[in-house]
Motif scaffolding. Structure first.
Motif, PDB file in Angstrom:
ATOM      1  N   GLU A  70      22.346   3.454  12.616  1.00  0.00           N
ATOM      2  CA  GLU A  70      23.652   2.342  12.643  1.00  0.00           C
ATOM      3  C   GLU A  70      23.222   1.030  12.905  1.00  0.00           C
ATOM      4  O   GLU A  70      24.068   0.325  12.880  1.00  0.00           O
ATOM      5  CB  GLU A  70      24.449   3.182  13.785  1.00  0.00           C
ATOM      6  N   GLN A  71      22.049   0.948  13.765  1.00  0.00           N
ATOM      7  CA  GLN A  71      21.649  -0.298  14.165  1.00  0.00           C
ATOM      8  C   GLN A  71      21.113  -1.288  13.157  1.00  0.00           C
ATOM      9  O   GLN A  71      20.888  -2.245  13.186  1.00  0.00           O
ATOM     10  CB  GLN A  71      20.953  -0.235  15.564  1.00  0.00           C
ATOM     11  N   ARG A  72      20.456  -0.354  12.130  1.00  0.00           N
ATOM     12  CA  ARG A  72      19.554  -1.304  11.200  1.00  0.00           C
ATOM     13  C   ARG A  72      19.729  -0.363   9.913  1.00  0.00           C
ATOM     14  O   ARG A  72      19.491   0.795   9.669  1.00  0.00           O
ATOM     15  CB  ARG A  72      18.036  -0.951  11.651  1.00  0.00           C
ATOM     16  N   ARG A  73      20.002  -1.209   8.724  1.00  0.00           N
ATOM     17  CA  ARG A  73      20.159  -0.442   7.531  1.00  0.00           C
ATOM     18  C   ARG A  73      18.729   0.074   6.950  1.00  0.00           C
ATOM     19  O   ARG A  73      17.864  -0.603   6.853  1.00  0.00           O
ATOM     20  CB  ARG A  73      20.650  -1.503   6.331  1.00  0.00           C
ATOM     21  N   PRO A  74      18.754   1.387   6.547  1.00  0.00           N
ATOM     22  CA  PRO A  74      17.636   1.926   6.494  1.00  0.00           C
ATOM     23  C   PRO A  74      16.821   1.520   4.901  1.00  0.00           C
ATOM     24  O   PRO A  74      17.840   1.356   4.053  1.00  0.00           O
ATOM     25  CB  PRO A  74      17.974   3.610   6.202  1.00  0.00           C
ATOM     26  N   LEU A  75      15.830   1.415   4.761  1.00  0.00           N
ATOM     27  CA  LEU A  75      14.939   0.977   3.430  1.00  0.00           C
ATOM     28  C   LEU A  75      15.235   2.258   2.473  1.00  0.00           C
ATOM     29  O   LEU A  75      15.244   3.472   2.977  1.00  0.00           O
ATOM     30  CB  LEU A  75      13.593   0.721   3.813  1.00  0.00           C
ATOM     31  N   THR A  76      15.318   1.984   1.259  1.00  0.00           N
ATOM     32  CA  THR A  76      15.303   2.887   0.502  1.00  0.00           C
ATOM     33  C   THR A  76      13.714   3.384   0.235  1.00  0.00           C
ATOM     34  O   THR A  76      12.859   2.611   0.431  1.00  0.00           O
ATOM     35  CB  THR A  76      15.688   2.263  -1.063  1.00  0.00           C
ATOM     36  N   ASN A  77      13.529   4.535  -0.675  1.00  0.00           N
ATOM     37  CA  ASN A  77      12.232   5.173  -0.799  1.00  0.00           C
ATOM     38  C   ASN A  77      11.384   3.914  -1.698  1.00  0.00           C
ATOM     39  O   ASN A  77      10.165   3.791  -1.263  1.00  0.00           O
ATOM     40  CB  ASN A  77      12.371   6.402  -1.672  1.00  0.00           C
ATOM     41  N   ALA A  78      12.180   3.356  -2.495  1.00  0.00           N
ATOM     42  CA  ALA A  78      11.059   2.276  -3.406  1.00  0.00           C
ATOM     43  C   ALA A  78      10.611   1.183  -2.417  1.00  0.00           C
ATOM     44  O   ALA A  78       9.878   0.790  -2.600  1.00  0.00           O
ATOM     45  CB  ALA A  78      12.121   1.704  -4.487  1.00  0.00           C
ATOM     46  N   GLN A  79      11.830   0.852  -1.519  1.00  0.00           N
ATOM     47  CA  GLN A  79      11.279  -0.321  -0.648  1.00  0.00           C
ATOM     48  C   GLN A  79      10.077   0.083   0.329  1.00  0.00           C
ATOM     49  O   GLN A  79       8.932  -0.563   0.667  1.00  0.00           O
ATOM     50  CB  GLN A  79      12.403  -0.997   0.175  1.00  0.00           C
ATOM     51  N   MET A  80      10.182   1.376   0.840  1.00  0.00           N
ATOM     52  CA  MET A  80       9.172   1.878   1.775  1.00  0.00           C
ATOM     53  C   MET A  80       7.875   2.050   0.838  1.00  0.00           C
ATOM     54  O   MET A  80       6.858   1.701   1.444  1.00  0.00           O
ATOM     55  CB  MET A  80       9.648   3.150   2.249  1.00  0.00           C
ATOM     56  N   ALA A  81       7.874   2.432  -0.269  1.00  0.00           N
ATOM     57  CA  ALA A  81       6.511   2.500  -1.109  1.00  0.00           C
ATOM     58  C   ALA A  81       6.191   1.302  -1.435  1.00  0.00           C
ATOM     59  O   ALA A  81       4.978   1.195  -1.595  1.00  0.00           O
ATOM     60  CB  ALA A  81       7.076   3.342  -2.515  1.00  0.00           C
ATOM     61  N   ALA A  82       6.932   0.272  -1.621  1.00  0.00           N
ATOM     62  CA  ALA A  82       6.534  -1.070  -2.035  1.00  0.00           C
ATOM     63  C   ALA A  82       5.762  -1.550  -0.749  1.00  0.00           C
ATOM     64  O   ALA A  82       4.592  -2.325  -0.963  1.00  0.00           O
ATOM     65  CB  ALA A  82       7.723  -1.989  -2.438  1.00  0.00           C
ATOM     66  N   ARG A  83       6.409  -1.321   0.523  1.00  0.00           N
ATOM     67  CA  ARG A  83       5.564  -1.746   1.653  1.00  0.00           C
ATOM     68  C   ARG A  83       4.080  -1.184   1.795  1.00  0.00           C
ATOM     69  O   ARG A  83       3.224  -2.008   2.351  1.00  0.00           O
ATOM     70  CB  ARG A  83       6.312  -1.427   2.825  1.00  0.00           C
ATOM     71  N   VAL A  84       4.015  -0.095   1.495  1.00  0.00           N
ATOM     72  CA  VAL A  84       2.677   0.746   1.373  1.00  0.00           C
ATOM     73  C   VAL A  84       1.854   0.318   0.476  1.00  0.00           C
ATOM     74  O   VAL A  84       0.746  -0.212   0.896  1.00  0.00           O
ATOM     75  CB  VAL A  84       2.987   2.209   1.183  1.00  0.00           C
ATOM     76  N   TYR A  85       2.268  -0.092  -0.782  1.00  0.00           N
ATOM     77  CA  TYR A  85       1.645  -0.839  -1.796  1.00  0.00           C
ATOM     78  C   TYR A  85       0.987  -2.081  -1.246  1.00  0.00           C
ATOM     79  O   TYR A  85      -0.066  -2.596  -1.603  1.00  0.00           O
ATOM     80  CB  TYR A  85       2.317  -0.875  -2.986  1.00  0.00           C
ATOM     81  N   LYS A  86       2.036  -2.909  -0.722  1.00  0.00           N
ATOM     82  CA  LYS A  86       1.554  -4.298  -0.355  1.00  0.00           C
ATOM     83  C   LYS A  86       0.606  -4.286   0.816  1.00  0.00           C
ATOM     84  O   LYS A  86      -0.344  -4.928   1.011  1.00  0.00           O
ATOM     85  CB  LYS A  86       2.875  -4.957  -0.074  1.00  0.00           C
ATOM     86  N   SER A  87       0.712  -3.336   1.607  1.00  0.00           N
ATOM     87  CA  SER A  87      -0.168  -3.084   2.883  1.00  0.00           C
ATOM     88  C   SER A  87      -1.676  -2.638   2.310  1.00  0.00           C
ATOM     89  O   SER A  87      -2.601  -3.525   2.851  1.00  0.00           O
ATOM     90  CB  SER A  87       0.335  -2.372   3.918  1.00  0.00           C
ATOM     91  N   GLU A  88      -1.747  -1.825   1.429  1.00  0.00           N
ATOM     92  CA  GLU A  88      -2.997  -1.461   0.902  1.00  0.00           C
ATOM     93  C   GLU A  88      -3.778  -2.529   0.187  1.00  0.00           C
ATOM     94  O   GLU A  88      -4.869  -2.688   0.385  1.00  0.00           O
ATOM     95  CB  GLU A  88      -2.712   0.041   0.042  1.00  0.00           C
ATOM     96  N   THR A  89      -2.972  -2.993  -0.836  1.00  0.00           N
ATOM     97  CA  THR A  89      -3.394  -4.248  -1.464  1.00  0.00           C
ATOM     98  C   THR A  89      -3.938  -5.402  -0.631  1.00  0.00           C
ATOM     99  O   THR A  89      -5.054  -6.044  -0.731  1.00  0.00           O
ATOM    100  CB  THR A  89      -2.755  -4.533  -2.647  1.00  0.00           C
ATOM    101  N   ALA A  90      -3.085  -5.590   0.380  1.00  0.00           N
ATOM    102  CA  ALA A  90      -3.368  -6.711   1.390  1.00  0.00           C
ATOM    103  C   ALA A  90      -4.484  -6.396   2.214  1.00  0.00           C
ATOM    104  O   ALA A  90      -5.694  -7.262   2.481  1.00  0.00           O
ATOM    105  CB  ALA A  90      -2.204  -7.029   2.191  1.00  0.00           C
ATOM    106  N   LEU A  91      -5.000  -5.160   2.644  1.00  0.00           N
ATOM    107  CA  LEU A  91      -6.142  -4.834   3.237  1.00  0.00           C
ATOM    108  C   LEU A  91      -7.304  -4.982   2.512  1.00  0.00           C
ATOM    109  O   LEU A  91      -8.428  -5.240   2.877  1.00  0.00           O
ATOM    110  CB  LEU A  91      -6.112  -3.206   3.469  1.00  0.00           C
ATOM    111  N   ASP A  92      -7.391  -4.540   0.928  1.00  0.00           N
ATOM    112  CA  ASP A  92      -8.366  -4.887   0.235  1.00  0.00           C
ATOM    113  C   ASP A  92      -8.787  -6.362   0.012  1.00  0.00           C
ATOM    114  O   ASP A  92      -9.694  -6.748   0.057  1.00  0.00           O
ATOM    115  CB  ASP A  92      -7.861  -4.193  -1.315  1.00  0.00           C
ATOM    116  N   ALA A  93      -7.633  -7.276  -0.087  1.00  0.00           N
ATOM    117  CA  ALA A  93      -7.823  -8.686  -0.178  1.00  0.00           C
ATOM    118  C   ALA A  93      -8.606  -9.165   1.050  1.00  0.00           C
ATOM    119  O   ALA A  93      -9.443  -9.981   0.801  1.00  0.00           O
ATOM    120  CB  ALA A  93      -6.554  -9.374  -0.429  1.00  0.00           C
ATOM    121  N   GLU A  94      -8.433  -8.562   2.247  1.00  0.00           N
ATOM    122  CA  GLU A  94      -8.614  -8.987   3.350  1.00  0.00           C
ATOM    123  C   GLU A  94     -10.311  -8.783   3.549  1.00  0.00           C
ATOM    124  O   GLU A  94     -11.082  -9.482   3.898  1.00  0.00           O
ATOM    125  CB  GLU A  94      -8.008  -8.449   4.619  1.00  0.00           C
TER     126      GLU A  94
END
Length: 558
Positions: A70-94
């Protein structure tokens, strides 16, 4: 640290015990995650980032950051998957930034297959929990969803997260091969990963550079602008087709990191032909060519920085993103050094000056005498400090008498495609008595009688428009062949450095002779008459003071 690394089969995993006070919040006693590597050293390198992420999770839980739906609008599955994809590729870049040889792409093929099977729906709930269960738990913990374990909703999210991790693996594999343009093909990930903004037609980085070069408000020479365009294009090709106004310090910083790994004269090496900058660096791990110096890194940065200054003036950027990123250079150390007297004597006793087999085989003794620009440019540099391109482009009319004194007029004026480094480089240089003794004026008379308009008609520009650049390169190789050069140090420009040292040796200060070397700024006084600045006799005294004790060149006299 190693106590947090476990091995399952051939693959290493990270593992940590969940603190007692947050176990009820997180609903688990341990956290574990595959590090996707069989190499123990690589596992140790990957571990700190995973542990940092878990400790942040524990801190969040301890502070009670458990936001309800109720306090925060939940992310969609696609948004959560995009966050995982972004964090994985960012780790590789770092990790790649820390060590360019690093490549997550050396992944266990079986593990990649499991992630692929996971998003294809072929794995059991237990297998999905092993692969992405910790990620699902993380999203639930911060209130993005509260799917019951193994429910249809939970399974759908698990499959999307498997897709995200598999897509990240694909990008990492592509990057290891030098391809940094890959995009996710899975529709769920692609839909939540927007395309980066692209520069509109006619407004690309290189389009605006061409406008900057045409304007040329600072009167930069054509050669310098051409070189700078190649540098800016390398930058633009590396960061992608982003709008010039979106260039950031991060873009420049990451490019600088690549420059420091970039091979010397990469564009001229067949092994790198057709490759991107990153592909070239990757290939050089096996080719093992030397990398460019810090001074050359700064030259690339300066080319982009000067262009970005113009972008700031034109309102495309608020600040110059290159500011503060140049390499610190120890100015007491010179990448090019003057020749020693012994080296000069060895050089002037070598076949190029005393007789070689033919025009192509300079280093082999013979009866063929070379007396064109290849003979004279080193000598003129030695006794004037002029640049090789300035000497090579001289017109016959540029060598003449003024008030009874023989001079060289270094200028961009007159016929042909002459140029100087800056407007202030145009100058008059008296001809040293040693050059007269060696036959320089006799050569002038002969070339004039032959009807030539150029003093050195055989001196040419390369494909990039650089005057006698090929000779400069071949001269360096010649120095190696006659065993004067080994690695960096001496080159054709060593004559110019030697002339500067000779002037200092004669007691002159740098500010007193800088104009002779072309180190002057363009002023109004340089626009009129023959002499841009200074009196002719002052110049004669300066040039005549250039001397090299112990130099043996009598045998070269005509």
């Amino acid at each position: 640290m190693t106590s947090h690394i476990k091995r399952r089969g051939s693959t290493y995993y990270a593992q940590i015990a969940v603190p007692l006070d947050v176990q009820t919040i997180l609903g688990r006693k341990t956290m574990d995650r595959s590090l996707r590597t069989k190499d123990p050293q690589e596992a140790k390198r990957l571990l700190p980032d995973v542990l940092k992420e878990w400790h942040r999770l524990f801190d969040d839980a301890k502070r009670g950051i458990t936001i309800v739906k109720e306090q925060r609008r939940p992310l969609t599955n696609a948004q959560m998957a995009a966050r995982v994809y972004k964090s994985e590729t960012a780790l590789d870049a770092e990790l790649r930034k820390q060590d360019h040889r690093y490549a997550i792409a050396e992944i266990d093929a079986d593990e990649a297959r499991r992630f692929r099977d996971g998003f294809a729906g072929r794995l059991s709930n237990d297998e999905l929990a092993e692969l992405v269960g910790d990620r699902i738990e993380r999203f639930r913990t911060v209130g993005h969803h509260d799917y019951a374990p193994n429910s249809p909703e939970w399974r759908a999210l698990a499959q999307d997260l498997c897709a995200a991790r598999y897509e990240a693996m694909a990008r990492e594999a592509e990057r290891a091969e030098g391809d940094f343009n890959g995009k996710p093909s899975h529709p769920t990930i692609a839909s939540a990963t927007p395309e980066p903004e692209k520069a509109p037609k006619g407004e690309t980085i290189i389009d605006l550079y061409d406008r900057y070069a045409r304007e040329n408000a600072k009167g930069i020479s054509a050669d310098t602008l051409t070189q700078a365009r190649r540098d800016v294009k390398l930058f633009a090709d590396t960061i992608g087709n982003i709008p010039p106004g979106k260039i950031t310090g991060r873009h420049v910083g990451e490019w600088k990191d690549l420059l420091m790994q970039y091979p010397v004269k990469a564009a001229e090496i067949a092994a790198f032909r057709g490759m991107t900058m990153r592909q070239t660096i990757k290939k050089n791990e096996t080719v093992k060519k030397p990398t460019i110096s810090d001074r050359t890194v700064n030259r690339y940065l300066s080319a982009v920085g000067a262009f970005c200054d113009w972008l700031v003036l034109r309102g495309y950027l608020e600040r110059n993103p290159v500011t503060g990123l140049h390499q610190s250079i120890d100015k007491t150390k010179r990448s090019t050094v003057p020749f020693t007297t012994d080296q000069l004597n060895t050089l002037f006793a070598s076949p190029l000056f005393t007789g070689c087999q033919n025009d192509d085989d300079w280093h082999k003794p013979g009866n063929h005498m070379i007396r064109d620009h290849r003979f004279w440019i080193p000598l003129v540099m030695l006794f004037s400090g002029a640049r090789p391109g300035e000497i090579a482009q001289l017109a016959v009319s540029d060598v003449r008498q003024e008030h009874g004194i023989w001079i060289m007029h270094i200028t961009e004026e007159g016929d042909g495609d002459k140029s100087v480094k800056t407007k202030g480089s145009m100058r008059v240089v008296p001809i040293h008595p040693e050059l007269v003794r060696l036959g320089f004026l006799k050569y002038h008379a002969a070339i004039k009688e032959a009807g030539e308009t150029r003093f050195f008609p055989n001196a040419t520009r390369n494909k990039r428009g650089q005057m006698v650049a090929d000779f400069s390169r071949d001269f360096g190789r010649y120095l190696t062949r006659i065993k004067i050069k080994s690695g960096r140090g001496v080159s054709l420009y060593s004559f110019r450095h030697g002339a500067a040292d000779a002037l200092r040796r004669a007691g002159h200060l740098d500010e007193q002779f800088g104009f002779i070397l072309g180190h002057t700024s363009h002023t109004m006084t340089g626009r009129y008459g023959v002499l841009p600045q200074g009196m002719l006799q002052q110049r004669v005294d300066l040039v005549n003071s250039i001397a090299y004790p112990g130099l043996k060149i009598d045998h070269l006299a005509d």
